[in-house]
Design a protein around this motif. Structure first.
Motif, PDB file in Angstrom:
ATOM      1  N   GLU A 850       0.830  -1.214   0.000  1.00 37.30           N
ATOM      2  CA  GLU A 850       0.000   0.000   0.000  1.00 37.30           C
ATOM      3  C   GLU A 850       0.860   1.258   0.000  1.00 37.30           C
ATOM      4  O   GLU A 850       0.557   2.245  -0.683  1.00 37.30           O
ATOM      5  CB  GLU A 850      -0.931  -0.014   1.221  1.00 37.30           C
ATOM      6  CG  GLU A 850      -2.054   1.000   1.160  1.00 37.30           C
ATOM      7  CD  GLU A 850      -2.884   0.896  -0.119  1.00 37.30           C
ATOM      8  OE1 GLU A 850      -3.138   1.962  -0.719  1.00 37.30           O
ATOM      9  OE2 GLU A 850      -3.221  -0.237  -0.546  1.00 37.30           O
ATOM     10  N   THR A 851       1.961   1.223   0.761  1.00 36.98           N
ATOM     11  CA  THR A 851       2.889   2.364   0.811  1.00 36.98           C
ATOM     12  C   THR A 851       3.486   2.615  -0.569  1.00 36.98           C
ATOM     13  O   THR A 851       3.613   3.764  -1.009  1.00 36.98           O
ATOM     14  CB  THR A 851       4.013   2.084   1.830  1.00 36.98           C
ATOM     15  OG1 THR A 851       3.425   1.897   3.116  1.00 36.98           O
ATOM     16  CG2 THR A 851       5.021   3.226   1.898  1.00 36.98           C
ATOM     17  N   GLN A 852       3.853   1.532  -1.282  1.00 38.69           N
ATOM     18  CA  GLN A 852       4.460   1.655  -2.605  1.00 38.69           C
ATOM     19  C   GLN A 852       3.469   2.245  -3.602  1.00 38.69           C
ATOM     20  O   GLN A 852       3.819   3.073  -4.444  1.00 38.69           O
ATOM     21  CB  GLN A 852       4.948   0.271  -3.069  1.00 38.69           C
ATOM     22  CG  GLN A 852       5.949   0.323  -4.206  1.00 38.69           C
ATOM     23  CD  GLN A 852       7.241   1.028  -3.809  1.00 38.69           C
ATOM     24  OE1 GLN A 852       7.842   0.684  -2.818  1.00 38.69           O
ATOM     25  NE2 GLN A 852       7.658   1.998  -4.594  1.00 38.69           N
ATOM     26  N   ARG A 853       2.198   1.819  -3.475  1.00 35.91           N
ATOM     27  CA  ARG A 853       1.154   2.343  -4.376  1.00 35.91           C
ATOM     28  C   ARG A 853       0.934   3.848  -4.123  1.00 35.91           C
ATOM     29  O   ARG A 853       0.770   4.627  -5.069  1.00 35.91           O
ATOM     30  CB  ARG A 853      -0.153   1.577  -4.168  1.00 35.91           C
ATOM     31  CG  ARG A 853      -0.127   0.194  -4.843  1.00 35.91           C
ATOM     32  CD  ARG A 853      -1.372  -0.597  -4.532  1.00 35.91           C
ATOM     33  NE  ARG A 853      -1.357  -1.871  -5.237  1.00 35.91           N
ATOM     34  CZ  ARG A 853      -2.003  -2.956  -4.825  1.00 35.91           C
ATOM     35  NH1 ARG A 853      -2.736  -2.897  -3.699  1.00 35.91           N
ATOM     36  NH2 ARG A 853      -1.941  -4.067  -5.522  1.00 35.91           N
ATOM     37  N   ALA A 854       0.917   4.216  -2.855  1.00 38.90           N
ATOM     38  CA  ALA A 854       0.730   5.628  -2.503  1.00 38.90           C
ATOM     39  C   ALA A 854       1.897   6.461  -3.023  1.00 38.90           C
ATOM     40  O   ALA A 854       1.709   7.590  -3.509  1.00 38.90           O
ATOM     41  CB  ALA A 854       0.612   5.770  -0.990  1.00 38.90           C
ATOM     42  N   GLN A 855       3.114   5.900  -2.951  1.00 43.89           N
ATOM     43  CA  GLN A 855       4.300   6.598  -3.438  1.00 43.89           C
ATOM     44  C   GLN A 855       4.224   6.808  -4.947  1.00 43.89           C
ATOM     45  O   GLN A 855       4.562   7.890  -5.448  1.00 43.89           O
ATOM     46  CB  GLN A 855       5.551   5.780  -3.080  1.00 43.89           C
ATOM     47  CG  GLN A 855       6.876   6.437  -3.455  1.00 43.89           C
ATOM     48  CD  GLN A 855       7.071   7.767  -2.732  1.00 43.89           C
ATOM     49  OE1 GLN A 855       6.863   7.844  -1.528  1.00 43.89           O
ATOM     50  NE2 GLN A 855       7.420   8.804  -3.465  1.00 43.89           N
ATOM     51  N   LEU A 856       3.725   5.803  -5.664  1.00 44.93           N
ATOM     52  CA  LEU A 856       3.582   5.905  -7.114  1.00 44.93           C
ATOM     53  C   LEU A 856       2.572   6.998  -7.466  1.00 44.93           C
ATOM     54  O   LEU A 856       2.817   7.791  -8.390  1.00 44.93           O
ATOM     55  CB  LEU A 856       3.144   4.552  -7.699  1.00 44.93           C
ATOM     56  CG  LEU A 856       2.862   4.552  -9.210  1.00 44.93           C
ATOM     57  CD1 LEU A 856       4.106   4.956 -10.020  1.00 44.93           C
ATOM     58  CD2 LEU A 856       2.367   3.166  -9.660  1.00 44.93           C
TER      59      LEU A 856
END
Length: 877
Positions: A850-856
């Motif tokens: 989820e953190t990676q998706r938010a960063q993208l």
């Protein structure tokens, strides 16, 4: 010719030199001058055993601020200095020094001991005074007094005799507070109370006729050896039939009566109390009412007396353990109940005091307290802050007779003699040689000395020569302001008030300014045990006396404790450096023979603005000082000097100083000197050293800043219209600076300022200020303007347009944005690869995915914004 200032301010060099200059010039000395109003402060005399601590530093700083202010206002100001002989503390120091030599007081005898004490005073007694001088204290050192000097001693004897003759001093057996460590009685005010863990020991006292027992409780079982009764309330139905019977005192076997007394609370505990007249003040009163014997069970050092059988010689707490053990073994101990209670300790040595029957000298307080209460109620004396009136009234309205005798040798010996032949007591101002009653010539003086506070209570008038009607006494007394800590309302303030009223017929001062305690940065009281004490002398050595004084005055409000930290005094030193640099700037622009401070003609709008601001602060600081709002006064000075004068006017002044208009240069120089010189006068009471050094370097009239005329607000310097107009310029400068900061525009990059305003004259006159302080390359002013591709800044009185191409280097900005876009696109590819990896998605924790998706998502938004910015810049290139 003006004096040149060193490149950096060195307080160590300046302070010592200037203090000597003040002393040599006699500027601290006060004279009786009928052409001037007197203003008097008496110093709370520090103990001769004392070392300067932060409490002293605060106390002295506040007094010096008031005295320097009044001196500059033209009063004949007397700040009376001196020291206190401090009976208990000094004697303890000398006894301890002798103990290391293997000598006791008794080995030497009284006369030899007193010789040693005076030698000690001569050697160490002046230490605290020399330390006070390091702070810059402007006391009249020529008048320095000591509570044991000849004049003060004469006043003490006079007061003792007068009170004795009026029946207000008497000698009698009463319960007093006894310090087993200092081996002396101490007054109620000298007992400090703290909550301690303790116990109620519930005991059974058997009825002597064998018909049962009475249960009672005590917190001090060791005193039961001195019980001479048990008491019950006369209306308590449970015990009415037992009144007049006796109980047998456990462990002792002595029969003692059951008495009825209304002192007993029926609903507290069992309604039965043990009565020990020799060791409890309430029990003593019960004993008087019932004519009970008084049995003292403790020695001077709190050990059990020889009459205590197997417990004789034991320390009171050791005896307690043994007695409780024996009570339990004998079946007399019912239970032990833990509790918390207040325990009294000697304020000097912190030993637990012992209530004890003793023959002592007392002052009857009720007749003396009444006028002292009235003097505060009717406004003759004002307590600041007024909330301390409640503390004062509570103490004075419930005051007990004052035990004034001390079993010490160092101090004022009680002026009472005893005739061994007939028992006559002779109280005399001089030393009697014959008994007036029987003619016997063998008289013996009382061995005791007076409580230290007895002489301190006379300090406001004994130091002026009373009981003689000296010129000083008639001129400087009553004094004006007493500055002291709220912790000695009982010890000193209340006693000075009733003493002044009783012996001089006048209140000793009209105002009492209470200050709080200096605590550490965490709000804790400074103490040896915590190791958090800060030595003011080390702070002075490191930062300078002015920085320390400024710190203690800043944020100070009457009656409130304050927190002290090295960071704060460091900030005060930075303020001193700021002032020093401002002074160097002013001096750098002056010629050799500049005129004394004056207000020139042809004032510019900014000159009238600074003069008005100075005028406001002069009025406010004076008003704050008159109201004892010293913290507010110094805060206003700080803001004016740092923000208004240094950050604004000095920068504005550079425009004309660096210009070609000779008349304008002379005008701005005169305004700089006038405002800065007078501001140094306003700051002088708070920071005396640096202000003197700077004032001496500026054009001036007179010998020293400390006797120069205090600045007064002048209506002629109130340029309200010009201030309002110039504030429009300041608002515009601030607005432009803010937008440039938001856009990260370097200060060195200049840009044209186009001002649309309904006040074109004001902004045209202020154009040079806008140019210099708002990084303008040019200023255009008009009633109506329209500029495309410009940044717009709005204030209440103007809209300022700044061409975008002058604020931003489009080529450099485009390169920066394209570099940032490339980095963002690389981040996007990295995130997409990661989220497109089935292994990562299957194994990684859901939160990480989820953190990676938010960063993208954030990176995609950033790319979009960067592309829009790049497109916008390309359009303007």
């Amino acid at each position: 010719m003006q004096k040149e200032l060193a490149k950096t301010y060195d307080p160590n060099e300046v302070e010592e030199r200037l203090y000597k200059f003040w002393l040599d010039g006699g500027y601290f000395h006060a004279e009786v001058d009928q052409n001037k109003k007197p203003y008097t402060i008496v110093i709370p005399p520090p103990n001769i055993t004392g070392q300067l601590h932060m409490g002293h530093a605060l106390d002295q700083t506040l007094q010096d601020i008031l005295i320097r202010h009044k001196r500059m206002q033209g009063y004949s100001t007397l700040w009376m200095p001196g020291t206190d002989h401090a009976s208990i503390a000094t004697e303890a120091k000398i006894v301890e020094a002798m103990r290391k030599e293997g000598i006791s007081k008794e080995d030497l005898g009284r006369e030899k001991f007193l010789e040693r004490a005076w030698e000690w005073k001569e050697k160490y007694g002046g230490t605290i005074i020399s330390q006070l001088k390091k702070l810059g204290s402007s006391c009249d050192w020529e008048r320095e007094r000591f509570t044991l000097d000849e004049g003060c001693s004469k006043a003490v004897r006079e007061v003792f005799v007068r009170l004795y003759e009026k029946g207000l001093i008497y000698r009698g057996e009463r319960i007093i507070n006894w310090c087993p460590h200092c081996h002396t009685s101490i007054s109620d005010a000298e007992v400090s109370y703290e909550e301690h863990d303790g116990n109620f020991w519930h005991l059974r006292y058997p009825l002597s006729d064998g018909s049962g027992w009475l249960e009672l409780a005590t917190t001090r079982p060791e005193t039961m050896l001195g019980d001479t009764a048990v008491a019950v309330h006369p209306d308590d139905e449970r015990y009415k039939n037992l009144i007049g019977k006796t109980v047998t005192l456990p462990l002792v076997g002595r029969e003692i009566p059951v008495v009825a007394d209304t002192y007993v609370e029926m609903d507290f505990g069992t309604g039965v109390v043990k009565i020990t007249p020799a060791h409890d003040p309430n029990d003593f009163e019960v004993g008087l009412r019932h004519d009970l014997p008084i049995i003292n069970v403790m020695t001077d050092d709190a050990k059990m007396t020889d009459d205590c059988g197997k417990y004789s010689g034991l320390d009171r707490y050791e005896a307690r353990k043994e007695i409780v053990k024996d009570l339990e073994a004998g079946g007399y101990l019912v239970k032990v109940e833990p509790m918390k209670h207040n325990v009294g300790a000697c304020y000097r040595c912190n030993s637990v005091v012992e209530p004890r029957i003793s023959k002592q000298w007392f002052v009857k307080m009720e007749p003396l307290a009444k006028p002292a209460i009235e003097s505060v109620k009717n406004g003759d004396i004002t307590l600041i802050p007024s909330r301390f009136e409640k503390t004062y009234f509570n103490w004075m309205e419930n005051i007990k007779d004052w035990c004034i005798s001390r079993q010490l040798w160092w101090g004022h010996r009680i002026p009472a003699w005893y005739c061994d032949e007939c028992g006559e007591v002779i109280v005399s101002r001089g030393e009697p040689t014959v008994c007036p009653k029987c003619g016997n010539v063998h008289l013996r003086q009382d061995e005791d000395t007076l409580d230290t506070w007895f002489s301190s209570a006379l300090w406001p008038f004994s130091t002026m020569g009373w009981p003689e009607e000296t010129l000083e006494y008639k001129y400087f007394y009553p004094t004006n302001t007493l500055v002291t800590g709220y912790d000695i309302i009982f010890f000193w303030v209340s006693r000075m008030i009733f003493s002044g009223l009783e012996y001089t017929g006048k209140a000793p001062f009209n105002t009492v300014l209470f200050h709080g305690i200096v605590r550490d940065a965490e709000g804790r009281k400074m103490s040896k045990s915590l190791g958090n004490g800060i030595d003011p002398l080390l702070e002075i050595e490191k930062y300078g006396a002015d920085a320390l004084r400024f710190t203690l005055a800043t944020g100070n409000s009457p009656g409130n404790d304050m927190r002290y930290s090295p960071e704060r005094v460091g900030a005060s030193r930075n303020f001193a450096n700021k002032i020093w640099n401002a002074a160097r700037f002013v001096l750098m622009n002056l010629g050799e023979n500049e005129p004394a401070p004056h207000i020139p003609e042809n004032l510019a709008m900014e000159d009238k603005w600074i003069l008005s601001k100075y005028n406001e602060v002069a009025a406010a600081v004076t008003q704050n000082l008159d109201k004892y709002e010293l913290g507010l006064a110094v805060s206003k000075l700080y803001d004016f000097i740092w923000d208004v004068f240094c950050d604004w006017y000095v920068e504005i002044a550079k425009i004309r100083l660096n210009g070609d208009d000779a008349e304008a240069k002379e005008t701005v120089k005169a305004v700089l000197v006038y405002v800065f010189s007078n501001t140094m006068k306003l700051l002088h009471p708070f920071m005396p050293f640096i202000t003197e050094e700077i004032w001496q370097s500026l054009p001036h009239e007179g010998e020293t800043i400390m006797i120069s005329k205090w600045p007064e607000a002048d209506e002629a310097l109130n340029f309200a219209d010009e201030v309002a107009e110039f504030e429009k310029i300041i608002a515009a400068v601030k607005a432009v600076r803010n937008i440039r900061a938001e856009m990260n525009v370097a200060p060195s990059r200049k840009a044209k300022l186009c001002v649309e305003t309904s006040s074109p004259e004001t902004f045209s006159a202020g154009a040079p200020v806008l140019m210099k302080l708002a990084s303008g390359s040019a200023v255009e002013v008009d009633i109506e303007l329209s500029l495309p591709d410009a940044v717009r800044v709005v204030t209440d009185d103007a809209t300022i347009y700044i061409p975008m191409n002058e604020l931003v280097d489009f080529t450099a900005e485009l390169a920066r944005l394209e570099k940032e876009l490339k980095k963002a696109e690389e981040d996007k590819e990295f995130s997409e690869r990661k989220l497109g990896n089935p292994g990562f998605v299957a194994k990684a924790p859901p939160a990480l995915i989820e953190t990676q998706r938010a960063q993208l998502a954030k990176t995609l938004d950033k790319i979009e914004m960067l592309k829009e910015s790049i497109e916008s810049i390309k359009k303007q290139m």
